[in-house]
Every structure is written in structure tokens, then in C-alpha cells.
Design a protein around this motif. Structure first.
Motif, PDB file in Angstrom:
ATOM      1  N   THR A 236       0.848  -1.187   0.000  1.00  0.00           N
ATOM      2  CA  THR A 236       0.000   0.000   0.000  1.00  0.00           C
ATOM      3  C   THR A 236       0.887   1.242   0.000  1.00  0.00           C
ATOM      4  O   THR A 236       2.069   1.182   0.355  1.00  0.00           O
ATOM      5  N   GLN A 265      -4.501   3.014   1.632  1.00  0.00           N
ATOM      6  CA  GLN A 265      -4.606   1.607   1.254  1.00  0.00           C
ATOM      7  C   GLN A 265      -4.453   1.384  -0.252  1.00  0.00           C
ATOM      8  O   GLN A 265      -4.362   0.252  -0.720  1.00  0.00           O
ATOM      9  N   ARG A 267      -2.517   1.538  -3.986  1.00  0.00           N
ATOM     10  CA  ARG A 267      -1.155   1.247  -4.445  1.00  0.00           C
ATOM     11  C   ARG A 267      -0.747   2.285  -5.484  1.00  0.00           C
ATOM     12  O   ARG A 267      -1.597   2.902  -6.136  1.00  0.00           O
TER      13      ARG A 267
END
Length: 291
Positions: A236, A265, A267
Motif C-alpha cells: 500500500t 490503502q 497502491r
């Protein structure tokens, strides 16, 4: 017709000069004249243009460039090809050939001596092992070219052109799209080369932007944010930014992400250039600009 695209002519030159293809330099010569025409057309080369060619080889593309452009400067790393080039393209009065490694020669001096105040177009058939270093050298150092028209491995081209949330998207995509507007000139089959490589190629035109596509507080922080994000791309953003090149603590990373409105959270592969810009500007707010 460009006779240098003939495999028979190439073999004759190799025999007379005792030349052998070098894997070290990734030498694959173009034998499809239509590809050469598409490169010139895609680069919009006219007699008003100056061209910097990297890796002329035996001069296959050089001939076509000299016929289309007002001035051509070619840089060749393989010194054994210098006498070959003298024979094959030495008759062009608008051509100057330089022996050297484009990654090591004094680019500023080359431009001052040969292009003066003119911004040339870079044209090159780049071997895989130097593709990214050469592209990023010209972009990061702001070397004054208007376009980079490059023939590169298809997989690398796909990475450059990739959009967020795709498997090919990464730091290279963000960097090249930040500095340039990339577009496809043509796809090139491996059969268009001698010897034929194991991969297909793509010719890209990277039109250098006149100004940044986003407003940045600190360009260095922007690229370090991108590098941190993709350096641990399976993690993340919160985890990727913690303890990376920027040296953020977990609290600092959380604060920057909260400031940017980007979920910790997510990417890195989901962020576009504007979102990376917003995040990096927030990081500057948290830690200050890098000196």
C-alpha cells in the motif's frame, strides 16, 4: 532506394571490413525501407530540421535522415564502424559523425559546437540495454531537443505508454509522460532487422513538453515519491512511502496522504501524474523541500 537495407549489401560490407554484429552493443540493422520512411514521416523531419542520431550502425537510417533533414549529427559507440560509415554515408555534406558513447560524451559541448542555439530532433534505434538510461538522460538533464523519435523494444514502449491501473504502468510511464507527450509512430516486426532480434519493436515519438503538465512544489520530491511508490509496488502507499528514499516516518506518510485526500490503502499503480503531484506537494508541506 536505400541499398543499405539490402541484406546482400550488408553482408558484403561485413565481409570487406571484417565486421561482426556485436551483442554488447545490441546491433540490429534495419532492412525494411518502409520503416525508415515512417520514422522520417512520424518525426516530421524537413530541411529546416537538425537531427541528432544515436547509433547509426552502418548508416542505414543515416542515409534517409540526411536526405530529409538540413543537418545530421550521428554518434556511434563502435569504433570499428567508423571506416564503414565513411564509405556508406561519408558523401553527405550535411552529416557529421562522432565516435563516442552518448551516455559519456560532453553533450553540452556537442550541442554548442554543432547545433548552437538550434534544438534538434533526436532519432535513434536503441538497443534494450541502454533504452531507459538514454531516454532519462535527455529528459532529466533537460537536453534541448524538441522530440525523441526512438525505435525500442515493444515491451518498453508499452510501459512508456501505459495508463494507471494497468500491469505495464510504472515509474517509467510517469516519468516519460511527465516530460513528454508520447505517441506511436509505427509497430515494427522483428523480421525488419538483420540479424532478427527475439522481440518486436515500436517506434515512439516523445514530443518534449514546453512546460510541466502539473504544478510541483519540488520536482525532486515528486520523482522520489514516484520511486518510493513503485519501489514496493505490491505494498500500500502507506507502507511504500514509509522508510523509503524520502525517509518518511509512518506518521509523516499518513499525514501526507491525508493532506492529499488519497487513501493510504491504495497502491502506486492506481495514481496518475496529477495525483502523484498532489501527494508530493503534500509531502513537501510535511517535510519541507529537499535541498
Amino acid at each position: 532506394m536505400n541499398k543499405l537495407t539490402s541484406p546482400r549489401t550488408i553482408r558484403d560490407i561485413m565481409d570487406r571490413y571484417g565486421f561482426k554484429f556485436s551483442k554488447r552493443y545490441g546491433q540490429n540493422f534495419i532492412i525494411d525501407e518502409h520503416v525508415l520512411d515512417k520514422i522520417v514521416e512520424g518525426a516530421h523531419i524537413t530541411k529546416e530540421d537538425a537531427v541528432l542520431e544515436i547509433g547509426p550502425g552502418i548508416g542505414v537510417m543515416t542515409n534517409t535522415l540526411c536526405e530529409a533533414a538540413g543537418q545530421v549529427v550521428s554518434v556511434e559507440i563502435d569504433k570499428t564502424l567508423m571506416p564503414v560509415l565513411s564509405e556508406t554515408v561519408g558523401h553527405h555534406e550535411n552529416l557529421h559523425i562522432i565516435e563516442g558513447d552518448i551516455l559519456k560524451i560532453d553533450i553540452k559541448d556537442l550541442f554548442e559546437r554543432h547545433f548552437k542555439t538550434k534544438r534538434p530532433k533526436l532519432v535513434a534505434n536503441l538497443p534494450y540495454y541502454v533504452t531507459t538510461p538514454i531516454i532519462m538522460k535527455f529528459l532529466e538533464e533537460h537536453i534541448p531537443v524538441t522530440d525523441l523519435v526512438i525505435m525500442i523494444q515493444k515491451e518498453v514502449a508499452d510501459r512508456i505508454l501505459a495508463s494507471p491501473s494497468t500491469s505495464d504502468y510504472g515509474a517509467l510511464s510517469v516519468a516519460v509522460q511527465y516530460f513528454t507527450e508520447p505517441s506511436i509512430v509505427t509497430r515494427v516486426s522483428r523480421d525488419s532487422f538483420m540479424p532478427a532480434p527475439n522481440v518486436d519493436s515500436t517506434v515512439l515519438r516523445l514530443k518534449v513538453r514546453d512546460k510541466s503538465p502539473v504544478k510541483l512544489a519540488d520536482e525532486t520530491v515528486f520523482f522520489m515519491t514516484v520511486k518510493d511508490g513503485f519501489g514496493k509496488r505490491r505494498k500500500t502507499l502507506l507502507n511504500a512511502l514509509t522508510g523509503g528514499f524520502l525517509g518518511l516516518t509512518r506518521d509523516q506518510a499518513n499525514e501526507a496522504l491525508a493532506c492529499s485526500g488519497i487513501s493510504p490503502q491504495l497502491r502506486a499503480e492506481t495514481l496518475g501524474i496529477e495525483e502523484f503531484a498532489t501527494l508530493s506537494n503534500c509531502i513537501v508541506d510535511v517535510i519541507g523541500a529537499l535541498k
